[in-house]
Scaffold this active site. Structure first.
Site, PDB file in Angstrom:
ATOM      1  N   CYS A  52     -11.721   2.568 -15.948  1.00 44.10           N
ATOM      2  CA  CYS A  52     -12.209   3.944 -15.828  1.00 44.10           C
ATOM      3  C   CYS A  52     -11.044   4.823 -15.367  1.00 44.10           C
ATOM      4  O   CYS A  52     -11.049   5.362 -14.264  1.00 44.10           O
ATOM      5  CB  CYS A  52     -13.362   3.987 -14.822  1.00 44.10           C
ATOM      6  SG  CYS A  52     -14.243   5.551 -14.822  1.00 44.10           S
ATOM      7  N   GLU A  96       0.824  -1.209   0.000  1.00 44.21           N
ATOM      8  CA  GLU A  96       0.000   0.000   0.000  1.00 44.21           C
ATOM      9  C   GLU A  96       0.859   1.260   0.000  1.00 44.21           C
ATOM     10  O   GLU A  96       0.533   2.241  -0.658  1.00 44.21           O
ATOM     11  CB  GLU A  96      -0.960   0.008   1.200  1.00 44.21           C
ATOM     12  CG  GLU A  96      -2.110  -0.977   1.061  1.00 44.21           C
ATOM     13  CD  GLU A  96      -2.996  -0.685  -0.140  1.00 44.21           C
ATOM     14  OE1 GLU A  96      -3.017   0.459  -0.622  1.00 44.21           O
ATOM     15  OE2 GLU A  96      -3.661  -1.617  -0.621  1.00 44.21           O
ATOM     16  N   CYS A 107     -15.608   2.455 -21.513  1.00 41.48           N
ATOM     17  CA  CYS A 107     -16.954   2.148 -21.013  1.00 41.48           C
ATOM     18  C   CYS A 107     -17.508   0.844 -21.588  1.00 41.48           C
ATOM     19  O   CYS A 107     -18.335   0.185 -20.955  1.00 41.48           O
ATOM     20  CB  CYS A 107     -17.894   3.309 -21.306  1.00 41.48           C
ATOM     21  SG  CYS A 107     -17.280   4.877 -20.642  1.00 41.48           S
ATOM     22  N   CYS A 111     -16.985  -1.863 -19.175  1.00 40.55           N
ATOM     23  CA  CYS A 111     -17.308  -1.542 -17.776  1.00 40.55           C
ATOM     24  C   CYS A 111     -18.632  -2.160 -17.316  1.00 40.55           C
ATOM     25  O   CYS A 111     -19.643  -2.058 -18.028  1.00 40.55           O
ATOM     26  CB  CYS A 111     -17.377  -0.027 -17.620  1.00 40.55           C
ATOM     27  SG  CYS A 111     -17.746   0.481 -15.930  1.00 40.55           S
ATOM     28  N   TYR A 134      -6.319   6.666   4.346  1.00 39.95           N
ATOM     29  CA  TYR A 134      -6.437   5.698   3.258  1.00 39.95           C
ATOM     30  C   TYR A 134      -5.693   4.404   3.607  1.00 39.95           C
ATOM     31  O   TYR A 134      -6.258   3.308   3.502  1.00 39.95           O
ATOM     32  CB  TYR A 134      -5.894   6.258   1.924  1.00 39.95           C
ATOM     33  CG  TYR A 134      -5.712   5.122   0.973  1.00 39.95           C
ATOM     34  CD1 TYR A 134      -6.812   4.541   0.355  1.00 39.95           C
ATOM     35  CD2 TYR A 134      -4.453   4.520   0.791  1.00 39.95           C
ATOM     36  CE1 TYR A 134      -6.679   3.420  -0.458  1.00 39.95           C
ATOM     37  CE2 TYR A 134      -4.311   3.397  -0.012  1.00 39.95           C
ATOM     38  CZ  TYR A 134      -5.428   2.856  -0.622  1.00 39.95           C
ATOM     39  OH  TYR A 134      -5.303   1.731  -1.385  1.00 39.95           O
ATOM     40  N   CYS A 161     -24.224   4.256 -15.662  1.00 36.88           N
ATOM     41  CA  CYS A 161     -23.283   5.357 -15.395  1.00 36.88           C
ATOM     42  C   CYS A 161     -23.866   6.721 -15.815  1.00 36.88           C
ATOM     43  O   CYS A 161     -24.205   6.943 -16.978  1.00 36.88           O
ATOM     44  CB  CYS A 161     -21.981   5.095 -16.132  1.00 36.88           C
ATOM     45  SG  CYS A 161     -20.775   6.409 -15.915  1.00 36.88           S
ATOM     46  N   ASP A 220      -9.517   5.671  -2.344  1.00 36.42           N
ATOM     47  CA  ASP A 220      -8.374   6.249  -3.053  1.00 36.42           C
ATOM     48  C   ASP A 220      -8.890   6.997  -4.274  1.00 36.42           C
ATOM     49  O   ASP A 220     -10.104   7.058  -4.528  1.00 36.42           O
ATOM     50  CB  ASP A 220      -7.346   5.166  -3.419  1.00 36.42           C
ATOM     51  CG  ASP A 220      -7.777   4.370  -4.650  1.00 36.42           C
ATOM     52  OD1 ASP A 220      -8.988   4.352  -4.959  1.00 36.42           O
ATOM     53  OD2 ASP A 220      -6.902   3.783  -5.301  1.00 36.42           O
TER      54      ASP A 220
HETATM   55  S1  SF4 Z   1     -19.245   3.486 -17.715  1.00 35.69           S
HETATM   56 FE1  SF4 Z   1     -18.827   5.115 -16.255  1.00 35.69          FE
HETATM   57  S2  SF4 Z   1     -17.751   4.114 -14.575  1.00 35.69           S
HETATM   58 FE2  SF4 Z   1     -17.637   2.744 -16.363  1.00 35.69          FE
HETATM   59  S3  SF4 Z   1     -15.737   3.261 -17.450  1.00 35.69           S
HETATM   60 FE3  SF4 Z   1     -17.363   4.489 -18.361  1.00 35.69          FE
HETATM   61  S4  SF4 Z   1     -17.262   6.408 -17.217  1.00 35.69           S
HETATM   62 FE4  SF4 Z   1     -16.177   4.897 -15.986  1.00 35.69          FE
END
Ligand code: SF4
Length: 312
Positions: free
Chosen positions: A212, A51, A219, A222, A139, A228, A157
């Site tokens: 991200c 860490e 995205c 993701c 943290y 999102c 973080d």
């Molecule tokens: S969908 Fe949203 S959280 Fe996912 S990578 Fe794209 S901007 Fe980031």
């Protein structure tokens, strides 16, 4: 540019939020990198060292140095028996070498106060015991509680803050400073069950590190894409976001690193002001950097007559 919605305090996590958290946990289970400090046999000391190293330094650079440290200093007691100069030398080129110094101090305090065992396991006292160690802030204390001891903790973080900020609030990048409002919101998202809380913290951190990222949001990969807020808004505001990275070349930080590199490689004290490898540095800047390294006790003037320095 439309103003992003403000983070409203969450008093109760809605099913919709729970589903988003679960999606990140599922993604993490499938996609997590196999890193040595994540393995079941990694000690709390190994987690703590990782860490500290991972603050401001990417995984690829940390991993080989972490492995060397763990071989050489597998326990706080082992590091405490070495010198601070050994720790700074072994820090190599990870940057921000004061972290090596603080880690060494931390090891000594762990031995003195805790018999050589990293504290943090105690549900009531663990956080305070960790925060009382040199160089351990909110943290790191939360990360050690979560990743070393499997406790429910609010780990926040910059990666986690960015993922929450984008997915829940439509903000391109988190503010420079964490507010109570933001922290309360993040705390409400952390699952009650400790194992899930740990997986959410590790998973949202990994999502911010791999998918991200600050500069690019992939995205299409993701697990939060359908929910999102930032993506739905067309990802506004990234171009206008202040650049927080400082120019590196020629900075005091770079010159400090170069001075340390010279002393790390040297077998005897060195008069750094006369060295060809540092001749492109302005004398005033070099003096300033040497002075600040001495103030930070990373180096010391060991031969006044020759003006020779060694690691502190
Ligand atoms: S969908 Fe949203 S959280 Fe996912 S990578 Fe794209 S901007 Fe980031």
């Amino acid at each position: 540019m439309p103003k992003p919605p403000q983070a409203a305090p969450l008093t109760r996590v809605a099913p919709h939020d729970e589903a988003m958290v679960e999606a990140v946990i599922d993604w993490f289970v499938a996609e997590a990198r196999d890193l040595p400090w994540r393995r079941a046999d990694c000690t709390p000391w190994g987690v703590l060292v990782s860490e500290i190293m991972l603050q401001q330094t990417p995984v690829a650079r940390v991993e080989p140095v972490w492995r060397e440290w763990m071989l050489r200093w597998p326990t706080p007691a082992a590091l405490a028996e070495s010198t601070q100069a050994d720790a700074v030398r072994a820090w190599g080129r990870l940057g921000y070498p004061r972290r090596a110094q603080r880690l060494w101090e931390c090891a000594r305090v762990i031995v003195e106060r805790h018999g050589g065992d990293v504290p943090g396991a105690d549900p009531d006292l663990g956080e305070a015991e960790l925060l009382a160690l040199p160089g351990i802030g909110d943290y790191t204390a939360a990360a050690v509680r979560a990743f070393a001891f499997g406790e429910r903790a609010v780990v926040l973080d910059t990666n986690i803050r960015r993922v929450i900020g984008r997915a829940w609030h439509g903000q391109a990048l988190p503010a420079a400073h964490l507010t109570k409002r933001e922290r309360d919101f993040a705390a409400a998202l952390v699952p009650e069950v400790a194992t899930e809380a740990v997986a959410w913290s590790a998973g949202s951190m990994e999502l911010g590190a791999l998918v991200c990222t600050a500069r690019v949001a992939r995205c299409e990969e993701c697990p939060l894409a359908t929910e999102c807020v930032w993506l739905a808004a067309g990802k506004p505001g990234l171009e206008e976001a202040p650049k927080r990275t400082q120019a590196w070349h020629g900075s005091d930080r770079q010159v400090r690193g170069r001075v340390l590199a010279v002393l790390r490689e040297a077998s005897a004290p060195v008069n750094v002001t006369g060295l060809a490898v540092l001749e492109d540095v302005e004398p005033g800047q070099l003096d300033r950097c040497i002075g600040s390294l001495v103030d930070d006790r990373l180096i010391a003037l060991v031969d006044e007559q020759k003006g020779a320095y060694a690691l502190g």
